[in-house]
Design a protein around this motif. Sequence first.
Motif, short mmCIF file in Angstrom:
data_model
loop_
_atom_site.label_atom_id
_atom_site.label_comp_id
_atom_site.label_asym_id
_atom_site.label_seq_id
_atom_site.Cartn_x
_atom_site.Cartn_y
_atom_site.Cartn_z
N GLU A 98 0.83 -1.20 0.00
CA GLU A 98 0.00 0.00 0.00
C GLU A 98 0.87 1.25 0.00
N TYR A 99 2.00 1.18 0.71
CA TYR A 99 2.92 2.31 0.76
C TYR A 99 3.48 2.61 -0.63
N VAL A 100 3.84 1.57 -1.40
CA VAL A 100 4.35 1.76 -2.75
C VAL A 100 3.30 2.45 -3.62
N ARG A 101 2.04 2.02 -3.48
CA ARG A 101 0.97 2.66 -4.25
C ARG A 101 0.81 4.12 -3.82
N ASP A 102 0.91 4.38 -2.51
CA ASP A 102 0.79 5.75 -2.02
C ASP A 102 1.93 6.62 -2.56
N VAL A 103 3.13 6.05 -2.66
CA VAL A 103 4.26 6.81 -3.19
C VAL A 103 4.02 7.17 -4.65
N GLU A 104 3.48 6.22 -5.42
CA GLU A 104 3.19 6.50 -6.83
C GLU A 104 2.15 7.61 -6.95
N ARG A 105 1.09 7.55 -6.14
CA ARG A 105 0.07 8.60 -6.18
C ARG A 105 0.67 9.94 -5.73
N HIS A 106 1.57 9.87 -4.74
CA HIS A 106 2.20 11.09 -4.26
C HIS A 106 3.07 11.72 -5.36
N ASN A 114 1.81 16.22 1.19
CA ASN A 114 2.51 15.44 2.22
C ASN A 114 2.97 14.10 1.67
N GLU A 115 4.21 13.72 2.02
CA GLU A 115 4.71 12.42 1.60
C GLU A 115 4.06 11.33 2.45
N PRO A 116 3.81 10.17 1.86
CA PRO A 116 3.26 9.07 2.66
C PRO A 116 4.29 8.58 3.68
N GLU A 117 3.84 8.14 4.82
CA GLU A 117 4.74 7.66 5.88
C GLU A 117 5.06 6.19 5.66
N ARG A 118 6.35 5.91 5.62
CA ARG A 118 6.80 4.53 5.41
C ARG A 118 6.44 3.68 6.62
N PRO A 119 5.83 2.51 6.43
CA PRO A 119 5.47 1.67 7.58
C PRO A 119 6.72 1.11 8.26
N ILE A 120 6.62 0.91 9.56
CA ILE A 120 7.72 0.34 10.35
C ILE A 120 7.39 -1.11 10.67
N GLU A 121 8.36 -1.97 10.43
CA GLU A 121 8.15 -3.38 10.74
C GLU A 121 8.32 -3.60 12.24
N ARG A 122 7.28 -4.06 12.88
CA ARG A 122 7.36 -4.34 14.32
C ARG A 122 8.02 -5.69 14.51
N ARG A 123 9.08 -5.69 15.28
CA ARG A 123 9.87 -6.90 15.47
C ARG A 123 10.05 -7.17 16.95
N LEU A 124 10.20 -8.43 17.28
CA LEU A 124 10.64 -8.85 18.60
C LEU A 124 11.82 -9.80 18.46
N LEU A 125 11.64 -10.84 17.65
CA LEU A 125 12.65 -11.89 17.51
C LEU A 125 13.64 -11.50 16.42
N VAL A 126 14.94 -11.52 16.77
CA VAL A 126 16.00 -11.22 15.81
C VAL A 126 17.10 -12.26 15.95
N SER A 127 17.89 -12.42 14.89
CA SER A 127 19.03 -13.33 14.94
C SER A 127 20.31 -12.66 14.48
N ASP A 128 20.23 -11.46 13.91
CA ASP A 128 21.41 -10.73 13.47
C ASP A 128 22.10 -10.11 14.67
N ILE A 129 23.37 -10.45 14.88
CA ILE A 129 24.04 -10.01 16.09
C ILE A 129 24.97 -8.81 15.85
N THR A 130 24.90 -8.17 14.67
CA THR A 130 25.70 -6.97 14.46
C THR A 130 25.04 -5.80 15.18
N VAL A 131 25.84 -5.03 15.89
CA VAL A 131 25.32 -3.93 16.68
C VAL A 131 24.67 -2.86 15.80
N GLU A 132 25.24 -2.63 14.62
CA GLU A 132 24.67 -1.60 13.73
C GLU A 132 23.24 -1.96 13.33
N LYS A 133 23.00 -3.21 12.98
CA LYS A 133 21.65 -3.62 12.62
C LYS A 133 20.72 -3.57 13.82
N LEU A 134 21.22 -3.97 14.98
CA LEU A 134 20.39 -3.90 16.18
C LEU A 134 20.02 -2.46 16.52
#
Length: 877
Positions: free
Chosen positions: A467-475, A496-516
């Motif tokens: 839906e965000y991609v479609r909103d960007v095209e319309r924008h 106004n630009e459409p707001e990019r959705p945020i992925e809600r996460r709990l479980l992660v496996s990537d242990i790099t501090v930058e990604k965390l």
Amino acid sequence: MTTPVERLLSRLPNAMIRPENADAPQASRGAGDESVETLRNSSDSGSVASSPLDWALIYARRGWRVLPLHFVRDGRCSCGRVRCDSPGKHPTTKHGPKDASRDEIQLDHWWNRRPEANIGIRTGADTDIVVIDVDPRHGGDESLAELAREHGELPATVEALTGGGGRHLVFKHPGGAVRNRSNMRPGIDVRGDGGYIVAPPSNHASGGQYRWREGHGPHETTLAEMPAWLLALVTRGNLEDANADVAPVAEQAPTAPAVPMNERAMRALAVMRGLRAHDNRDGSRRLFAAASIAVRFDLDTNSALATIREYLNGAPTPREYSDPDILKRLHDAERTCTRGEALNNGQARRAAAPSTATPNTPPPEPFRAFPVVALPDRMRVFVESVAAATGTDAAFAALAALVVAAGCIGNRVAVLVKSGWVEPAVLWGVLVGRSGTTKSPVLKLVTRALIDLFKAARRTFTDAMKEYVRDVERHNVRLAEWKKSQRNGPPTDPPNEPERPIERRLLVSDITVEKLGELLEQNPLGLLLSRDELAAWCGAFDRYAAGGKGSDQPAWMSMYDAAPVTIDRKSGKGNYFVERAAVSVLGTIQPGTLARSFGTAEREAGLLARVLVAYPPDRPALWREADLPDDVAAEWRTLLEALLALPPAVDEHGDPRPRLIPIGQEAKRQWIEWHDRHARELVDISNDDLAAHYAKLKGACARIALLFACVEVAAGGDAVAYISADAMRRAIAVVEWFKGEGRRVYGVLAESKEDRARRQLIEWIERKGGSVTVRDLTRGPREYRRDPERAANALGELVEAGIGRWEGDPPGPKGGRPTDRFQLLSRGGDTGDGDETPVNARNRAGSVTVASVAKPTNTGENGDSTKLENAGAVPAT
């Protein structure tokens, strides 16, 4: 043409460069004999030593062999290893101390290549010095004071103050062999033959500098000889080793064969006082060891009685022994020891060693079942079901469930212990077991509900992105129209630009501090890191570092405490700032990998101390048809969803923050009582790693109590108001178990190869019901198969260590000889029924005989087994 050392020596006071064995009397201190500290700080380089090379040449002139060591710059070792275990302390040469030299050309070459190199001095017979290394961080000052109280003050000698706050006491080498030893007493090491020390004015990793103690530099005083009692401790080897030399004084100080009785008694008493004071319940093994020493020093009956009595007065046994009791032990010792062997021309001969070396340390304390009854009912049912489905010990599932629940709570709530002391709902846990112990299936079952929730959230996020991609095209279309309108029409605001959705996460496996850092900015309520093989977690600590510099450890420490953390992006495009970086960690690891992954740097930083461990004994992974029941899995998922739905508080900016949950009045009373008892136990722990682990368990107890309080109210969807007495009582029981497991695991990590083999043998016997014959053992573990002598020796050593005893099986219906059967005792040693291990017990299981001193063993931390009796029990209200 003058040499480098000649040029230097021409500028130095004679007192500084006098060889230790010079015949001339020591020069009195005067204007030219300032302390080394003054000399080193002087700006007149034309008259004093001012560089490491100068000092290296001085030491070489005194007859000491010198070697270059790496140095510390900007807090890092010059060797270039980011996680160097001994920064500024290890040699730069290929063969280490073997390369140490007095050759001035060689020294000039080394320090011209590395002018900043620290200085090492080789110890041992070829430099005529032995060094007592006192480390106050590990209890060295206390150990030295205790030795002084027992034996008298040490003589004044050459002494250096280390950059880390320790001391190097330099003594004359006594001749003979002096081994390097760690922990002769807690915090006291011996640097002898083939060893080396870091010498002034080297720099320490802490920023401090090594220096000679004022008035005790090698140019200010002479090397002292070790007193007899210290010589006995230094040269005897491991004091608990039944086969060690028992007459080190005689070995180092040749005397005439006819040694006066009073002198023999003094030497024997010095060796007795080196025996470890902790023993089994009645002290019988230590008494037998003292009797053996008396025999080896050829003491007559009266002298032996008097000497043993004097020794027992200073280190009494739990049971009082009469003169006939002591005489009986002397008679027993006569059968296993060679009379007078310690006085054979001044040389102590080593007793005949058994075919398998006797370990020097007691085995880790036995594994105790996890107190599943202390878990809240909804968690208990799930943990028991996972354990049944996987055929594993409940400790694995319990620890995994605790960490997963903590990860779900995250930054929603935190416990207010008292004003200024807040503990977040963050736990780190690791399931320790060898490959094939079914720990990975446990991890999968406990986290399966979160994976299902993640997949559902992922589908929602994917739809939102479409839906965000479609909103960007319309924008973009509206934006183009707006730009056209701005050419001729009145100015207006862009769409106004459409707001990019945020992925809600709990479980992660990537242990790099930058990604965390990125994920934590998007998920301020916290994350749960789950890795099947957690070794990658430690291995990645230095992977994120600009230009290869820095470390991830500080960031992870912040994540354990849900503290603020700023993470610079590797690309240089700004940074991430997380005000409350809460990350719980769960994973599995193999025992050997655990010891390698959490090395010296990680332990000293307190990383391992924060990790809760579960390491139950191996059990066969038998086939199981059953799986986790669907209703139990569904109930677990419902509980986790309820924890995820706990409402956080909101700050003045509208951002979520944890609600602070106080401890209830009755719970606070329980907490204070446990806290103070735990603090008293902590003071008595000599092992630094274990002490750090104990210190972190105080906060872990409050965190687990918060977790249990959340589980209590989660079913009804209510908010947590306070920590109840029931939640606190359960948390204390669980943490008491983790204390015992920590003692056990840290003991395993400190094992030698022989200690590990003994522990594994004990665990095998326990799986066999605690009772086996030599024949059983030859059909069991691979190393004993078809080798009855080795099997008999191994079981006999357990008997000598007080871990088991021989019993005779009666003949069968058809008659025949009785069978010798080994019976495992409680880990404390004696069963308490009055039975004692026979002195010649090993002779019953084969033809091998051993003439050795009985060896005391420790029953737990500081030898106190009573502290462990109630571990894991739920305290009464």
